[in-house]
Design a protein around this motif. Structure first.
Motif, mmCIF file in Angstrom:
data_model
loop_
_atom_site.group_PDB
_atom_site.id
_atom_site.type_symbol
_atom_site.label_atom_id
_atom_site.label_comp_id
_atom_site.label_asym_id
_atom_site.label_seq_id
_atom_site.Cartn_x
_atom_site.Cartn_y
_atom_site.Cartn_z
ATOM 1 N N LEU A 193 19.203 36.398 40.012
ATOM 2 C CA LEU A 193 19.669 35.127 39.474
ATOM 3 C C LEU A 193 21.079 35.311 38.914
ATOM 4 O O LEU A 193 22.056 35.177 39.632
ATOM 5 N N TRP A 194 21.199 35.630 37.661
ATOM 6 C CA TRP A 194 22.480 35.931 37.047
ATOM 7 C C TRP A 194 22.622 37.435 36.912
ATOM 8 O O TRP A 194 21.648 38.141 36.645
ATOM 9 N N SER A 195 23.824 37.922 37.064
ATOM 10 C CA SER A 195 24.075 39.360 36.939
ATOM 11 C C SER A 195 25.512 39.559 36.488
ATOM 12 O O SER A 195 26.330 38.624 36.511
ATOM 13 N N ARG A 196 25.824 40.775 36.096
ATOM 14 C CA ARG A 196 27.208 41.080 35.700
ATOM 15 C C ARG A 196 28.156 40.824 36.866
ATOM 16 O O ARG A 196 29.230 40.238 36.683
ATOM 17 N N ALA A 197 27.752 41.255 38.056
ATOM 18 C CA ALA A 197 28.614 41.069 39.227
ATOM 19 C C ALA A 197 28.904 39.591 39.475
ATOM 20 O O ALA A 197 30.028 39.213 39.828
ATOM 21 N N TYR A 198 27.892 38.745 39.261
ATOM 22 C CA TYR A 198 28.086 37.308 39.477
ATOM 23 C C TYR A 198 29.141 36.753 38.511
ATOM 24 O O TYR A 198 30.068 36.041 38.937
ATOM 25 N N PHE A 199 29.034 37.070 37.219
ATOM 26 C CA PHE A 199 29.954 36.514 36.238
ATOM 27 C C PHE A 199 31.357 37.097 36.383
ATOM 28 O O PHE A 199 32.346 36.387 36.203
ATOM 29 N N VAL A 200 31.453 38.376 36.710
ATOM 30 C CA VAL A 200 32.774 38.967 36.937
ATOM 31 C C VAL A 200 33.427 38.325 38.161
ATOM 32 O O VAL A 200 34.636 38.043 38.166
ATOM 33 N N ARG A 201 32.633 38.074 39.193
ATOM 34 C CA ARG A 201 33.170 37.426 40.396
ATOM 35 C C ARG A 201 33.685 36.019 40.074
ATOM 36 O O ARG A 201 34.753 35.616 40.555
ATOM 37 N N GLN A 202 32.947 35.279 39.268
ATOM 38 C CA GLN A 202 33.399 33.940 38.886
ATOM 39 C C GLN A 202 34.640 33.999 37.999
ATOM 40 O O GLN A 202 35.538 33.160 38.111
ATOM 41 N N ALA A 203 34.713 35.005 37.125
ATOM 42 C CA ALA A 203 35.862 35.150 36.229
ATOM 43 C C ALA A 203 37.133 35.481 37.010
ATOM 44 O O ALA A 203 38.240 35.073 36.619
ATOM 45 N N HIS A 204 36.998 36.210 38.123
ATOM 46 C CA HIS A 204 38.160 36.546 38.951
ATOM 47 C C HIS A 204 38.825 35.287 39.501
ATOM 48 O O HIS A 204 40.034 35.301 39.800
ATOM 49 N N LYS A 205 38.074 34.215 39.632
ATOM 50 C CA LYS A 205 38.655 32.963 40.126
ATOM 51 C C LYS A 205 39.561 32.316 39.088
ATOM 52 O O LYS A 205 40.347 31.427 39.417
ATOM 53 N N VAL A 206 39.439 32.738 37.837
ATOM 54 C CA VAL A 206 40.271 32.202 36.761
ATOM 55 C C VAL A 206 41.464 33.111 36.509
ATOM 56 O O VAL A 206 42.613 32.674 36.495
ATOM 57 N N GLY A 207 41.201 34.430 36.311
ATOM 58 C CA GLY A 207 42.303 35.356 36.067
ATOM 59 C C GLY A 207 41.835 36.638 35.406
ATOM 60 O O GLY A 207 40.687 36.735 34.944
ATOM 61 N N PRO A 208 42.714 37.652 35.326
ATOM 62 C CA PRO A 208 42.340 38.965 34.783
ATOM 63 C C PRO A 208 41.951 38.933 33.307
ATOM 64 O O PRO A 208 41.104 39.711 32.875
ATOM 65 N N ASN A 209 42.574 38.059 32.518
ATOM 66 C CA ASN A 209 42.203 37.984 31.103
ATOM 67 C C ASN A 209 40.784 37.467 30.921
ATOM 68 O O ASN A 209 40.055 37.916 30.035
ATOM 69 N N THR A 210 40.402 36.521 31.756
ATOM 70 C CA THR A 210 39.038 35.995 31.697
ATOM 71 C C THR A 210 38.042 37.054 32.126
ATOM 72 O O THR A 210 36.946 37.164 31.553
ATOM 73 N N VAL A 211 38.401 37.859 33.119
ATOM 74 C CA VAL A 211 37.538 38.967 33.543
ATOM 75 C C VAL A 211 37.318 39.926 32.382
ATOM 76 O O VAL A 211 36.187 40.373 32.117
ATOM 77 N N ALA A 212 38.392 40.262 31.670
ATOM 78 C CA ALA A 212 38.281 41.185 30.529
ATOM 79 C C ALA A 212 37.414 40.590 29.426
ATOM 80 O O ALA A 212 36.617 41.294 28.793
ATOM 81 N N ALA A 213 37.555 39.274 29.182
ATOM 82 C CA ALA A 213 36.751 38.624 28.139
ATOM 83 C C ALA A 213 35.272 38.637 28.504
ATOM 84 O O ALA A 213 34.414 38.930 27.659
ATOM 85 N N ILE A 214 34.959 38.340 29.747
ATOM 86 C CA ILE A 214 33.567 38.356 30.201
ATOM 87 C C ILE A 214 32.997 39.765 30.093
ATOM 88 O O ILE A 214 31.856 39.971 29.650
ATOM 89 N N GLY A 215 33.790 40.758 30.463
ATOM 90 C CA GLY A 215 33.331 42.143 30.366
ATOM 91 C C GLY A 215 33.026 42.543 28.932
ATOM 92 O O GLY A 215 32.042 43.237 28.660
#
Length: 208
Positions: free
Chosen positions: A66-88
């Protein structure tokens, strides 16, 4: 179970039931009917989770489909690197990663519409702050509101100076008629050039 904004886990079979809590030093003990069902170290970080993995039902731990780290990191990449870091950071802070999934989903939802760039800026500023609180949905949402307010207050147009009229000099040799006005029909009678009063009739001698 929540104590002073901190959520402590209990075995999932006791969810929804009333329990007793005792704090001795740094140890928090949870009891049900006089029996100890859980024990945790007191956490001083507000709005955090303290979870014993043994308390989590098996189906909750098997949520990779269902939801996973890979899923949220993949979605964050569509916004930008700072969002990826925040999600991480949100996911790394959880003892059980799945507990951060809802926060990640809410943070990414802030990028809907035309808000991707604002969300990326908000995450970047939060990450770069030297002394800051932990990144959370609430922190990102509040920072996003500040950026929106700043953008709304920024002037978008400049006020032009009122136009001034500069009088023009007439060309050389030409009479200045800017202040002239037309006279009435009486100024165009035949008597006007001679200075004699007009009678309305002309004598024979004048017509010859």
């Amino acid at each position: 179970m929540e104590i002073a904004t901190v959520k402590y886990s209990v075995p999932h079979t006791f969810v929804g039931q009333h329990v007793d809590v005792k704090i001795t030093g740094q140890t928090l003990t949870i009891m049900r009917g006089g029996e100890v069902i859980a024990s945790h170290t007191v956490c001083g970080r507000r709005h955090s989770f303290v979870t014993d993995p043994d308390h989590v039902p098996a189906q909750h731990l098997q949520s990779a489909d269902l939801w996973s780290r890979a899923y949220f990191v993949r979605q964050a990449h569509k916004v930008g690197p700072n969002t990826v870091a925040a999600i991480g950071e949100v996911l790394d802070r959880q003892r059980i990663e799945a507990q951060g999934y809802r926060s990640c989903q809410n943070i990414l939802a802030l990028a809907r519409g035309e808000n991707k760039q604002l969300l990326e800026r908000a995450c970047g500023q939060l990450i770069s702050e030297t002394s800051r609180r932990a990144i959370s949905y609430t922190a990102v949402k509040q920072h996003l509101a500040v950026l929106r307010a700043q953008a709304a207050a920024r002037p978008t147009t400049t006020t032009a100076a009122p136009a001034t009229t500069i009088p023009l000099e007439p060309p050389p040799g030409r009479r200045d008629t800017t202040g002239a006005h037309l006279a009435g029909p009486e100024q165009f009678s035949l008597a006007a050039p001679t200075g004699r009063p007009s009678t309305g009739t002309a004598s024979r001698e004048e017509l010859q």
